[in-house]
Design a protein around this motif. Structure first.
Motif, PDB file in Angstrom:
ATOM      1  N   THR A   1       0.789  -1.256  -0.028  1.00 46.15           N
ATOM      2  CA  THR A   1      -0.295   0.031   0.075  1.00 46.15           C
ATOM      3  C   THR A   1       1.047   1.309  -0.154  1.00 46.15           C
ATOM      4  N   LEU A   2       0.669   2.073  -0.755  1.00 45.53           N
ATOM      5  CA  LEU A   2       1.081   3.659  -0.869  1.00 45.53           C
ATOM      6  C   LEU A   2       0.294   4.459  -0.404  1.00 45.53           C
ATOM      7  N   ILE A   3       0.231   5.126   0.634  1.00 46.49           N
ATOM      8  CA  ILE A   3      -0.335   6.345   1.271  1.00 46.49           C
ATOM      9  C   ILE A   3       0.134   7.567   1.015  1.00 46.49           C
ATOM     10  N   ILE A   4      -0.865   8.560   0.685  1.00 47.23           N
ATOM     11  CA  ILE A   4      -0.325   9.667   0.328  1.00 47.23           C
ATOM     12  C   ILE A   4      -0.782  10.722   1.473  1.00 47.23           C
ATOM     13  N   ASN A   5      -0.176  11.402   2.110  1.00 48.81           N
ATOM     14  CA  ASN A   5      -0.553  12.030   3.429  1.00 48.81           C
ATOM     15  C   ASN A   5      -0.784  13.523   3.186  1.00 48.81           C
ATOM     16  N   GLY A   6      -2.153  13.596   2.896  1.00 51.68           N
ATOM     17  CA  GLY A   6      -2.687  15.060   2.679  1.00 51.68           C
ATOM     18  C   GLY A   6      -3.387  15.443   3.953  1.00 51.68           C
TER      19      GLY A   6
ATOM     20  N   ASP B   1       7.003  -2.253   7.906  1.00 50.40           N
ATOM     21  CA  ASP B   1       6.709  -3.420   8.694  1.00 50.40           C
ATOM     22  C   ASP B   1       5.232  -3.956   8.491  1.00 50.40           C
ATOM     23  N   VAL B   2       4.166  -3.140   8.321  1.00 52.53           N
ATOM     24  CA  VAL B   2       3.050  -3.561   7.884  1.00 52.53           C
ATOM     25  C   VAL B   2       2.709  -3.097   6.345  1.00 52.53           C
ATOM     26  N   GLY B   3       3.482  -3.220   5.647  1.00 58.08           N
ATOM     27  CA  GLY B   3       3.568  -3.218   4.013  1.00 58.08           C
ATOM     28  C   GLY B   3       2.927  -1.752   3.746  1.00 58.08           C
ATOM     29  N   VAL B   4       3.403  -0.789   4.347  1.00 56.09           N
ATOM     30  CA  VAL B   4       2.968   0.526   4.014  1.00 56.09           C
ATOM     31  C   VAL B   4       4.144   1.424   3.564  1.00 56.09           C
ATOM     32  N   ILE B   5       3.824   2.312   2.756  1.00 56.99           N
ATOM     33  CA  ILE B   5       4.888   3.492   2.518  1.00 56.99           C
ATOM     34  C   ILE B   5       3.881   4.858   2.496  1.00 56.99           C
ATOM     35  N   VAL B   6       4.477   5.709   3.356  1.00 55.04           N
ATOM     36  CA  VAL B   6       3.625   6.833   3.362  1.00 55.04           C
ATOM     37  C   VAL B   6       4.684   8.117   2.656  1.00 55.04           C
TER      38      VAL B   6
END
Ligand code: SF4
Ligand code: SF4
Lengths: 437, 328
Positions: A157-162, A257-262
């Motif tokens: 998952t890729l999360i974009i922090n807005g 570690d939980v499969g996410v990049i922010v």
């Protein structure tokens, strides 16, 4: 129900000052101060000499390791000094002082048009690294490192922090509204690098216009928009991941570690600039706000511009400031003066009056439990003041899980006894670090 | 541009904004929430009650002032905490208690329960209840001499409903008020005998709800404490719903649950711990009322639970983020 996490606070968002102000480009000042440490990791190393002429976009300090980042000349001019200068985070730091020549002339060959689709991942990472891009949300962690997670971490998952949950700050909000295409291109590049098919942009619902606008913009693209509850610290990586995916980053762990990049929205716009146009990171959007700034604005400003010049460009101050803060009021750094340079991690400059700050005399803890209730990390913050006063580092770390604390400041915000818990937390952490050396 | 005197800037740790709430605003809001019940009690019991209020509050505030002056520390009577202690203690005393006893209770509450422990925030026991308990131990007769109240049975009575229950049984309680409907009505509106400020269930409830609405206290303690009493009474009073309602409104339970078992300093700091506190206090109340020697047990049950609060805090800790590997 909007997505959220447990705990947190609802401070007045104070975004009314600057939320509707379009990004305004500030003129290049006569002097720029460029610290060699503007990122997490090893400081850059100057590769220019005093007296040398440099061009805009020229690399003037090279990166000195994998977790490090180079510095580029934000305009053309002459190197006036390489010396210790004030720094908004470290107090002072080695910096390159650049006297602008007013030409603002690009170095030849820097600007190139490229199609990111035709570039290999290693080329993309190299470009991002050489462009000096770091997380613009405030943490300033080198982006090429974050976009290149170790192979044993399976990222899904890729999360974009807005979220932009800090009061006052509106820089990311404006970037989402005004530079959506750049940002979306940056997201697509990040997706390619991570080998993923979909990204989620998390936005607090107090930016309903950005939510609706980006939902429309992202139609047909592999990008979803998630409206989040307006609650501080919604934009903290761990909280954001919890709100969007329901996963909790383990204590002491990283998002990977939980499969996410922010990634922050502004950072991805910078990635697009670098990859598609060859532009290194030489400017950023900064919110200049607070009750005392005459005309609060979101400015596109060259790195190295002093806080004083930025504040002056916004009409100056209307009264006596009690605090000058770099970043947001919850986690930002209080400054001793305005003669400090804007660095890569400067998301905001706030001039706060006594009445903006609130607070009062620190009193004994009345055990009201408010700090426990709001701590997003599930800690018992009141104990840190007790351990801090007794110098009991061991208990704070072992029983209190000191190192879990994100220093979000929620506990201090709500404390009716005005306990400076984060002050004790920082002290205890510093002592703990010193002990382990 | 306004000249900026750099030396005057505050350079302190984050955060740089704070909520408006202060210790004083909390304490005075609680005082405000009690005002309706206080006014009712003065209307009900007259000047006698007003004098008890005056001596208890005056004694508590004066005692705190004197102690802080003597110790050369900052005087904090403006934070409302001593005022509130005096007020709450007065509300738990019988109307007409002599002035010197009021002062004695106030000194026990402030000097012994609060300041020997280190002042506000360090005391283990609820000061108002310590004051009351000390008075009960020193002058048991004066502390259980109630004013006379109209009764349908013999014109007047000078016992509290719980007192009658203990000595003569539930039928007699109902008989004094005519029927069980009248009894519950009297319990709800406060036209019954009892300590000065505990009689009007409805006004105390309104005050408590106001505090919950304002976010000063949370609902967990009063609901778990009164709820526990209600459930137990339903099963063991032999009177079903009437018995449950009676016990939930009787004695000092409503004022205790909303205003004393919510005294932040002396109850567990986590919500989970507070529920344990509430249930435990509720159990003790019914235990004392049914098998104990006293007709009423709210004061002792809260003091007993105060004792175990540090233990509850040790064992009941908030759920930490990122522990347990949840991947929901
Ligand atoms: S203890 Fe740390 S994580 Fe918890 S509220 Fe305070 S600053 Fe935030
Ligand atoms: S919020 Fe302040 S007064 Fe309340 S328990 Fe925490 S530290 Fe103590």
């Amino acid at each position: 129900m909007f997505k959220s996490f447990r705990g947190g606070i609802h401070p007045q968002d104070q975004k009314q000052y600057s939320r509707d102000k379009a990004i305004e480009t500030m003129p290049v000042p006569a002097k720029l101060v460029l610290p060699l440490r503007q990122h997490i990791g090893a400081p850059a190393e100057a590769i220019v000499a005093v007296g040398e002429q440099v061009k805009k976009g020229q690399c003037i300090a090279k990166s000195t390791g994998f977790v490090s980042s180079p510095v580029h000349a934000p305009t053309s001019g002459k190197i006036a000094a390489i010396a210790v200068q004030p720094h908004p985070v470290f107090g002072t730091s080695m910096a390159i002082v650049l006297e602008a020549d007013g030409e603002d002339a690009w170095q030849e060959g820097v600007l190139v048009e490229r199609d990111w689709r035709s570039l290999s991942n290693s080329d993309l990472l190299e470009i991002i690294r050489n462009a000096g891009i770091v997380g613009l949300g405030g943490a300033a962690f080198p982006t090429h490192v974050k976009l290149n997670p170790p192979p044993d971490k399976k990222i899904d998952t890729l999360i974009i922090n807005g979220a932009e949950c800090e009061p006052y700050l509106t820089a990311d909000h404006r970037v989402m509204l005004e530079w959506p295409d750049k940002m979306i291109e940056g997201i697509e590049i990040a997706l390619k690098l991570l080998g993923l098919n979909e990204a989620v942009i998390g936005i607090e619902k107090n930016k309903a216009d950005a939510v609706a606008f980006l939902e429309k913009k992202c139609q047909g693209k592999p990008i979803k928009v998630a409206a989040l509850e307006t609650k501080y610290p919604q934009g903290a990586e761990k909280m954001l991941i919890r709100a969007i995916t329901g996963r909790e980053v383990p204590s002491g762990g990283l998002p990977a570690d939980v499969g996410v990049i922010v990634q922050n929205v502004g950072t991805l716009a910078a990635v697009s600039d670098a990859v598609s146009h060859g532009k290194p990171l030489i400017e950023r959007v900064v919110t200049v706000s607070g009750g005392l700034v005459k005309e609060p604005k979101n400015i596109l400003v060259r790195l190295g511009t002093s806080f004083a010049q930025a504040v002056e460009w916004c009409g100056g101050l209307t009264g006596k400031a009690a605090k000058i803060v770099m970043g947001g009021p919850m986690m930002g750094m209080a400054q001793a003066g305005l003669e400090v340079p804007i660095v890569k991690g400067t998301s905001g400059i706030l001039a706060l009056a006594k009445s903006d700050i609130g607070g009062g005399k620190e009193r004994g803890c009345i055990r009201c439990g408010r700090c426990v209730e709001v701590c997003p990390m599930g800690l018992a913050p009141y104990l840190f003041a007790i351990w801090g006063q007794r110098d009991n580092v061991e208990a704070a770390v072992k029983e209190g899980h000191l190192l879990d604390c994100a220093e979000c400041g929620s506990c201090v915000y709500v404390c009716p006894a005005k306990r400076n818990l984060v002050h004790y937390i920082k002290l205890l952490k510093a002592k703990n670090a010193a002990k382990r050396k | 541009m306004e000249t900026l005197n750099d030396n005057r800037l505050i350079v302190s740790a984050s955060p740089h904004v704070r909520s408006q709430e202060t210790v004083a605003s909390i304490m005075w809001t609680v005082v405000a929430a009690l005002i309706p019940a206080v006014l009712f009690s003065i209307w009900q019991f007259g000047v006698k009650a007003a004098l008890v209020y005056a001596f208890c509050i005056g004694g508590a505030v004066g005692c705190e002032y004197a102690i802080q002056k003597l110790r050369g520390v900052e005087v904090t009577i403006d934070d409302g905490s001593a005022f509130l202690t005096g007020l709450l203690m007065a509300m738990c005393l019988p109307p007409g208690l002599p002035w010197f006893m009021c002062l004695f209770g106030a000194v026990m509450a402030i000097a012994v329960a609060k300041h020997t422990m280190g002042g506000l925030g360090y005391n283990v026991f609820n000061p108002a209840h310590v004051g009351r308990a000390a008075l009960l131990a020193s002058w048991p007769v004066a502390m259980t001499s109630w004013t006379t109240m109209p009764s349908v049975l013999d014109g007047v009575t000078s016992a509290t409903p719980l007192g009658i229950l203990k000595q003569q049984g539930f039928e007699q309680v109902v008989a004094v008020f005519g029927n069980s409907g009248n009894l519950l009505q009297a319990m709800f509106f406060g036209t019954r005998n009892g300590s000065i400020g505990e009689t009007s269930t409805v006004l105390l409830l309104l005050g408590g709800l106001f505090l919950i609405y304002r976010g000063i206290i949370n609902w967990h303690v009063p609901v778990s404490m009164i709820g526990t009493v209600g459930i137990l009474a339903f099963f063991i009073s032999g009177q079903g719903v009437t018995g449950a309602l009676f016990h939930m409104m009787a004695g000092g339970l409503v004022i205790g649950a909303f205003f004393m078992a919510t005294d932040m300093v002396t109850i567990p700091i986590t919500v989970k711990g507070q529920v344990i506190f509430g249930v435990g206090a509720g159990l003790l109340v019914m235990l004392i009322r049914t098998v104990g020697g006293y007709p009423e047990g709210v004061c002792y049950s809260i003091l007993l639970m105060n004792c175990v609060t540090p233990m509850i805090d040790r064992f009941v800790q908030p759920k930490r983020f990122g522990v347990g590997g949840e991947r929901a």
